[in-house]
Design an enzyme around this catalytic site. Structure first.
Site, PDB file in Angstrom:
ATOM      1  N   ARG A  51       0.893  -1.268   0.039  1.00 62.66           N
ATOM      2  CA  ARG A  51       0.026  -0.007  -0.051  1.00 62.66           C
ATOM      3  C   ARG A  51       0.837   1.291  -0.053  1.00 62.66           C
ATOM      4  NH1 ARG A  51      -5.365  -0.446   2.403  1.00 62.66           N
ATOM      5  NH2 ARG A  51      -5.230   1.776   3.117  1.00 62.66           N
ATOM      6  N   LYS A 149       1.017 -19.283   4.785  1.00 61.66           N
ATOM      7  CA  LYS A 149       0.358 -19.743   5.975  1.00 61.66           C
ATOM      8  C   LYS A 149       0.082 -18.496   6.967  1.00 61.66           C
ATOM      9  CE  LYS A 149       2.110 -21.470   9.780  1.00 61.66           C
ATOM     10  NZ  LYS A 149       2.812 -20.980  10.812  1.00 61.66           N
ATOM     11  N   HIS A 179       6.752 -24.068   4.863  1.00 59.64           N
ATOM     12  CA  HIS A 179       8.213 -23.814   4.642  1.00 59.64           C
ATOM     13  C   HIS A 179       9.065 -25.039   5.111  1.00 59.64           C
ATOM     14  CE1 HIS A 179       8.534 -22.182   8.660  1.00 59.64           C
ATOM     15  NE2 HIS A 179      10.166 -22.402   8.537  1.00 59.64           N
ATOM     16  N   GLU A 217      11.763 -24.799  20.084  1.00 61.94           N
ATOM     17  CA  GLU A 217      12.430 -23.554  19.659  1.00 61.94           C
ATOM     18  C   GLU A 217      12.754 -22.982  21.091  1.00 61.94           C
ATOM     19  OE1 GLU A 217      10.391 -21.329  16.497  1.00 61.94           O
ATOM     20  OE2 GLU A 217       8.783 -22.343  17.462  1.00 61.94           O
ATOM     21  N   ASP A 236      -0.435 -22.805  14.778  1.00 67.10           N
ATOM     22  CA  ASP A 236       1.013 -22.378  14.032  1.00 67.10           C
ATOM     23  C   ASP A 236       1.826 -23.231  13.704  1.00 67.10           C
ATOM     24  OD1 ASP A 236       2.485 -20.012  13.655  1.00 67.10           O
ATOM     25  OD2 ASP A 236       3.669 -20.927  15.379  1.00 67.10           O
ATOM     26  N   HIS A 241       3.282 -27.914   9.937  1.00 67.51           N
ATOM     27  CA  HIS A 241       4.491 -28.377   9.835  1.00 67.51           C
ATOM     28  C   HIS A 241       4.973 -29.743  10.384  1.00 67.51           C
ATOM     29  CE1 HIS A 241       5.461 -24.055   8.706  1.00 67.51           C
ATOM     30  NE2 HIS A 241       5.730 -23.600   9.807  1.00 67.51           N
ATOM     31  N   LYS A 332       7.495 -23.100  22.380  1.00 64.04           N
ATOM     32  CA  LYS A 332       8.722 -22.223  22.301  1.00 64.04           C
ATOM     33  C   LYS A 332       9.388 -21.884  23.658  1.00 64.04           C
ATOM     34  CE  LYS A 332       6.553 -19.294  18.628  1.00 64.04           C
ATOM     35  NZ  LYS A 332       7.393 -19.700  17.623  1.00 64.04           N
TER      36      LYS A 332
END
Ligand code: BG6
Length: 485
Positions: A51, A149, A179, A217, A236, A241, A332
């Protein structure tokens, strides 16, 4: 060892969301690295679209900064950056209106080049973008769209998105990105399974005790709290994944390595998954430390019940896997960033060495990151006199050691995937029915949490997740593998 780089045909790539975080961190640096590798030497044009008002020169400066921040090798930058930037341009446009579209059309009207439109935007813009492309005559049968995604937040929204895209594009033109499928070791999983005779005869419930898939992670949600708190680890990571890793590990050998043969087999795995029992899933949320905020503070939502960790036990009801559970976990702020698939084989049926020799098992580990590689744990005699003492040692094939310095550079998943889009190869992209089936499996788990309103179990930053996750696997007389970097 010199890897072969086959240049792709000349192409135009329009990146909607061209000034966004994904473009900055992943898409533009990935294109630059492919350019340096000589894969884009046939003349390519990359047009950022967003934009904000900006001219081509400002976009090139933006890209230069992005590349130096995210993966620009100084030598390569010196040698190739100017030439790469010459291929970049920018168009300001409105996805929800008509502003800017004629400008875009004007820049694309020269010839019959391969054309790809990358939707690096939120899902609410997928439909408007598809419609505008069609209205402005850009949705030609030869073009491709790349969709990021999250692809929906449940089965019904994914179905709606698929229906919107299908109004203007054929399934063969739609590249839904996950990915993880572009990661080197994930592709290697297929090579290991289907290019060797060694493993396939053992790859079933007769020989495999269980399989563990871990995507751990060490970082927290960081600046993505706004998005993440509406998603949670299940949406997520697990629906996409982890599900893809599960499918590639469990699927039957496809007849050919082509898009539909591979995706048909993955879909069969998803459809064979049993519903997950309430006691078969644990969700958690990380606590803070003296120096790091806990999940609730980080997402600035004191009452949130969104999970930053999930562990679950999945069962696949088919001949190959009946009786062999798949334990999946992701989270995480765990002990380390470490992702792996571990295939734990059954004990030898009888030990000729007696009970003193201990318990030994073969484990095949496919390490996704870091230190990409494959490790096979075998049992041998401990060297030296003193009887038959057994010890487990790894047959280790760390790619960088086995394949030499050439392999030390592990390409980012986006490098491979974007080039596949240009080549027109959908094998490593998700088909619409696959995405819907994956949602159909996770939806009931999330709905159950929503209805019950239960709190996630808390876990310490730097741990392996909540104690309940340990109990999930201990109940079956098994244990998680250590999360180590
Ligand atoms: C993304 C998730 O898809 O994958 C992130 O949205 C996650 O939350 C990331 O951190 C992990 O990817 P990678 O490649 O770093 O393992």
């Amino acid at each position: 060892m010199v890897s072969r780089v086959i240049p792709v045909q000349p192409f135009d790539l329009v990146v909607f969301g061209g000034t966004g975080d994904l473009a900055r961190r992943k898409i533009l640096p990935a294109l630059f690295r492919r350019f340096c590798a000589g894969q884009m030497d046939g003349g390519a044009r990359v047009i950022g679209a967003a934009r904000g008002e900006m001219d081509g020169a400002a976009y090139r400066a933006f890209t230069r900064d992005a590349i130096s921040e995210f993966g620009g090798d100084p030598v390569e930058m010196e040698a190739h950056l100017s030439a790469f930037l010459e291929q970049l341009d920018y168009v300001a446009l409105d996805a929800n209106g008509d502003d800017g579209w004629d400008d875009l059309v004007g820049r694309l009207d020269d010839g019959d080049r391969i054309r790809a439109f990358y939707f690096s935007v939120g899902p609410s813009l997928f439909g408007p973008l598809a419609t505008r492309l069609y209205d402005h005559g850009l949705a030609s049968p030869r073009c491709r769209i790349v969709v990021e995604k999250p692809f929906g937040r449940d089965r019904s929204s994914a179905q709606k998105l698929n229906a919107v895209l299908a109004q203007h594009f054929d399934e063969t033109q739609i590249y839904r990105i996950d990915h993880y499928l572009g990661k080197e070791t994930v592709q290697n999983l297929m090579a290991i399974r289907f290019a060797n005779t060694l493993f396939e005869p053992l790859w079933n419930s007769q020989y495999v005790d269980h399989i563990q898939i871990t995507v751990a992670e060490s970082g927290g949600v960081g600046t993505r709290g706004g998005y993440y708190d509406k998603s949670g680890a299940m949406r997520d990571m697990v629906q996409n994944h982890i599900m893809q890793l599960l499918c590639l590990t469990a699927m039957e050998p496809p007849a050919k390595y082509d898009p539909d043969s591979v995706r048909d087999e993955k879909l069969k795995v998803i459809r064979a998954l049993d519903p997950v029992e309430p006691e078969g899933v644990v969700r958690g949320q990380y606590e803070g430390t003296d120096t790091l905020p806990g999940y609730r503070n980080e997402v600035e939502n004191r009452d949130t019940t969104t999970e930053s960790f999930v562990a679950l036990k999945a069962r696949i009801s088919n001949w190959r896997w009946a009786g062999t559970p798949f334990y999946l976990r992701t989270g995480k702020r765990l002990r380390a960033r470490a992702s792996e698939i571990a295939v734990v084989f059954k004990d030898a049926p009888h030990s000729i060495f007696g009970s003193d020799s201990g318990r030994h098992r073969n484990i095949l580990t496919i390490r996704l990151q870091p230190n990409e590689g494959i490790e096979m744990g075998v049992t041998i005699k401990e060297p030296g006199p003193g009887g038959m003492r057994l010890v487990d040692v790894p047959l280790d094939m760390t790619f960088s050691e086995a394949l030499g310095p050439q392999s030390e550079y592990v390409p980012d998943a986006y490098e491979r995937l974007i080039m596949d889009v240009i080549r027109g190869d959908q094998t490593l992209f998700m088909r619409g029915d696959e995405v819907e089936a994956a949602w159909a499996w996770v939806d009931p788990i999330i709905e159950r949490w929503d209805v019950a309103g239960t709190q996630p179990a808390l876990y310490s930053t730097g741990s392996s997740g909540p104690d309940d996750a340990l109990a999930l696997i201990h109940r079956d007389g098994r244990r998680w593998r250590e999360i180590r970097p």
